[in-house]
Design an enzyme around this catalytic site. Structure first.
Site, PDB file in Angstrom:
ATOM      1  N   GLU A 139       0.842  -1.201   0.000  1.00  0.00           N
ATOM      2  CA  GLU A 139       0.000   0.000   0.000  1.00  0.00           C
ATOM      3  C   GLU A 139       0.878   1.251   0.000  1.00  0.00           C
ATOM      4  O   GLU A 139       0.417   2.338   0.363  1.00  0.00           O
ATOM      5  CB  GLU A 139      -0.954  -0.002   1.206  1.00  0.00           C
ATOM      6  CG  GLU A 139      -2.038  -1.061   1.081  1.00  0.00           C
ATOM      7  CD  GLU A 139      -3.032  -1.060   2.233  1.00  0.00           C
ATOM      8  OE1 GLU A 139      -4.179  -1.434   1.983  1.00  0.00           O
ATOM      9  OE2 GLU A 139      -2.661  -0.730   3.375  1.00  0.00           O
ATOM     10  N   THR A 210      -1.451 -18.192   0.885  1.00  0.00           N
ATOM     11  CA  THR A 210      -2.499 -18.273   1.911  1.00  0.00           C
ATOM     12  C   THR A 210      -3.831 -18.508   1.209  1.00  0.00           C
ATOM     13  O   THR A 210      -4.198 -17.782   0.284  1.00  0.00           O
ATOM     14  CB  THR A 210      -2.540 -16.992   2.768  1.00  0.00           C
ATOM     15  OG1 THR A 210      -2.757 -15.869   1.909  1.00  0.00           O
ATOM     16  CG2 THR A 210      -1.219 -16.771   3.497  1.00  0.00           C
ATOM     17  N   THR A 238     -11.416  -8.969   7.891  1.00  0.00           N
ATOM     18  CA  THR A 238     -10.497  -7.867   7.594  1.00  0.00           C
ATOM     19  C   THR A 238      -9.290  -7.947   8.546  1.00  0.00           C
ATOM     20  O   THR A 238      -9.473  -8.021   9.757  1.00  0.00           O
ATOM     21  CB  THR A 238     -11.196  -6.504   7.796  1.00  0.00           C
ATOM     22  OG1 THR A 238     -12.468  -6.540   7.177  1.00  0.00           O
ATOM     23  CG2 THR A 238     -10.362  -5.368   7.226  1.00  0.00           C
ATOM     24  N   ASP A 242      -3.078  -9.776   7.659  1.00  0.00           N
ATOM     25  CA  ASP A 242      -2.061  -8.983   8.371  1.00  0.00           C
ATOM     26  C   ASP A 242      -1.613  -9.697   9.634  1.00  0.00           C
ATOM     27  O   ASP A 242      -0.426  -9.727   9.964  1.00  0.00           O
ATOM     28  CB  ASP A 242      -2.614  -7.598   8.721  1.00  0.00           C
ATOM     29  CG  ASP A 242      -2.940  -6.800   7.464  1.00  0.00           C
ATOM     30  OD1 ASP A 242      -2.248  -7.001   6.447  1.00  0.00           O
ATOM     31  OD2 ASP A 242      -3.890  -5.999   7.497  1.00  0.00           O
TER      32      ASP A 242
HETATM   33  O1  RIB Z   1      -5.498  -5.828   5.332  1.00  0.00           O
HETATM   34  C1  RIB Z   1      -6.571  -5.124   5.863  1.00  0.00           C
HETATM   35  C2  RIB Z   1      -6.402  -3.675   5.657  1.00  0.00           C
HETATM   36  O2  RIB Z   1      -6.430  -3.407   4.295  1.00  0.00           O
HETATM   37  C3  RIB Z   1      -7.489  -2.834   6.270  1.00  0.00           C
HETATM   38  O3  RIB Z   1      -7.224  -2.460   7.594  1.00  0.00           O
HETATM   39  C4  RIB Z   1      -7.592  -1.649   5.341  1.00  0.00           C
HETATM   40  O4  RIB Z   1      -6.893  -0.557   5.840  1.00  0.00           O
HETATM   41  C5  RIB Z   1      -7.001  -2.147   4.036  1.00  0.00           C
HETATM   42  O5  RIB Z   1      -6.010  -1.352   3.581  1.00  0.00           O
HETATM   43 NA    NA Z   2     -10.803  -8.775  13.467  1.00  0.00          NA
END
Ligand code: RIB
Ligand code: NA
EC number: 2.7.1.15
Length: 301
Positions: A139, A210, A238, A242
């Site tokens: 990003e 994944t 979401t 990460d």
């Molecule tokens: O990977 C999840 C994230 O991707 C979210 O928190 C959002 O910000 C997006 O960019």
């Molecule tokens: Na969560």
């Protein structure tokens, strides 16, 4: 304690829940709206810190209220922000998320995150010297990711590149990454001419695909391995990726065997989806370990 550097985005997630998402030209009524901390870089930094790593974030925020909230959230989660400088002329990054029909769709506006440039990184190089591993996503500008790849190679710092969101990578960038963790969609963008199995064989113990609720696949040099994920009642997926990447980095930095690292990361990710928000549900170390001990106890019975 594992020392981890995260280079990446920090954002505020603007999350709307609705029964279904609108089509082009359509308006629907939503049910709720909240703002929560997000951005792939920030999410990974927070997840790694909760898992007990010493984390330094390298990123940018806007000189606005969202920027303040992002910095406060880093502080609350014990992430070092020595290298997170506000940008005066841009807004903080935002992610515009619709949660509908059990899935999310996201539009990301990088704004200040576009100022995570190679020149900015060059100023933060000192942080690299003591780290065990560096974690980066997509990003932020492409040339920054390439630059960090070169720095890591020169400094012999292991690099975990989470190639999300999807964009093609050069051979050189792939070579500079120690670990690559695309999802299936991202893997197809990275290796257009190859089947996923062919791609895995080409990058043993480096490429980890994944596959959501199925698990994570890699080639260990002899055979293809699927490390299954854990079944949970998902509230919000979401940030699951990460959490996976952060936990994987923590375990790798601690020198655990690869398969064990993937298991640990799957466990952490499965806990993260049980609560709302990218960072809601990201577990602390003890929660993951308790779950893993329960699992072992069940195997012995
Ligand atoms: O990977 C999840 C994230 O991707 C979210 O928190 C959002 O910000 C997006 O960019
Ligand atoms: Na969560």
């Amino acid at each position: 304690m594992a020392k981890i550097i995260v280079v990446g985005s920090s954002s505020v997630d603007l999350v709307v829940t609705a029964a279904r998402r609108p089509g082009a030209g359509e308006t629907v009524l939503g049910e709720g709206f909240v703002t929560v901390p997000g951005g792939k870089g920030a999410n990974q930094a927070v997840a790694a810190a909760r898992l007990g790593a010493e984390v330094t974030m390298i990123g940018r925020v806007g000189d606005d209220l969202y920027g303040q909230e992002i910095l406060n959230n880093f502080k609350r989660n014990k992430v070092s922000i020595e290298y997170v400088e506000p940008v005066t002329h841009l807004a903080s990054g935002t992610a515009h998320i619709v949660l509908a029909e059990g899935d999310n769709s996201i539009v990301v506006v990088p704004a200040a995150n576009n100022e995570v440039t190679p020149a900015y990184l060059a100023k933060s190089k000192d942080a690299f010297r003591e780290a065990d591993i560096l974690l980066i996503q997509q990003e932020i500008p492409e040339d920054t990711v390439a630059y960090v790849g070169e720095l890591c190679r020169e400094m012999q710092l292991p690099l975990l590149l989470n190639p999300a969101p999807a964009r093609p990578l050069t051979e050189e960038m792939i070579a500079n990454a120690t670990y690559l963790t695309p999802n299936e969609h991202e893997a197809k963008v990275l290796f257009p001419g190859l089947s996923l199995s062919e791609a895995l064989r080409r990058y043993p113990n480096k490429l980890f695909i994944t596959e959501g609720s199925r698990g994570v696949r890699f080639f260990d040099g002899e055979q293809e391995v699927l490390v299954p994920s854990y079944k949970v009642d998902a509230v919000d997926t979401t940030g699951a990726g990460d959490t996976f990447n952060a936990a994987f980095a923590v375990a790798l930095a601690e020198g655990k065997p690869i398969r064990e690292c993937v298991r640990f990361a799957n466990r952490a990710a499965s806990l993260s989806v049980t609560k709302f928000g990218a960072q809601g549900g990201m577990p602390i170390r003890r929660e993951v370990e308790e779950q893993m001990q329960d699992e072992e106890a069940r195997h012995i019975e």
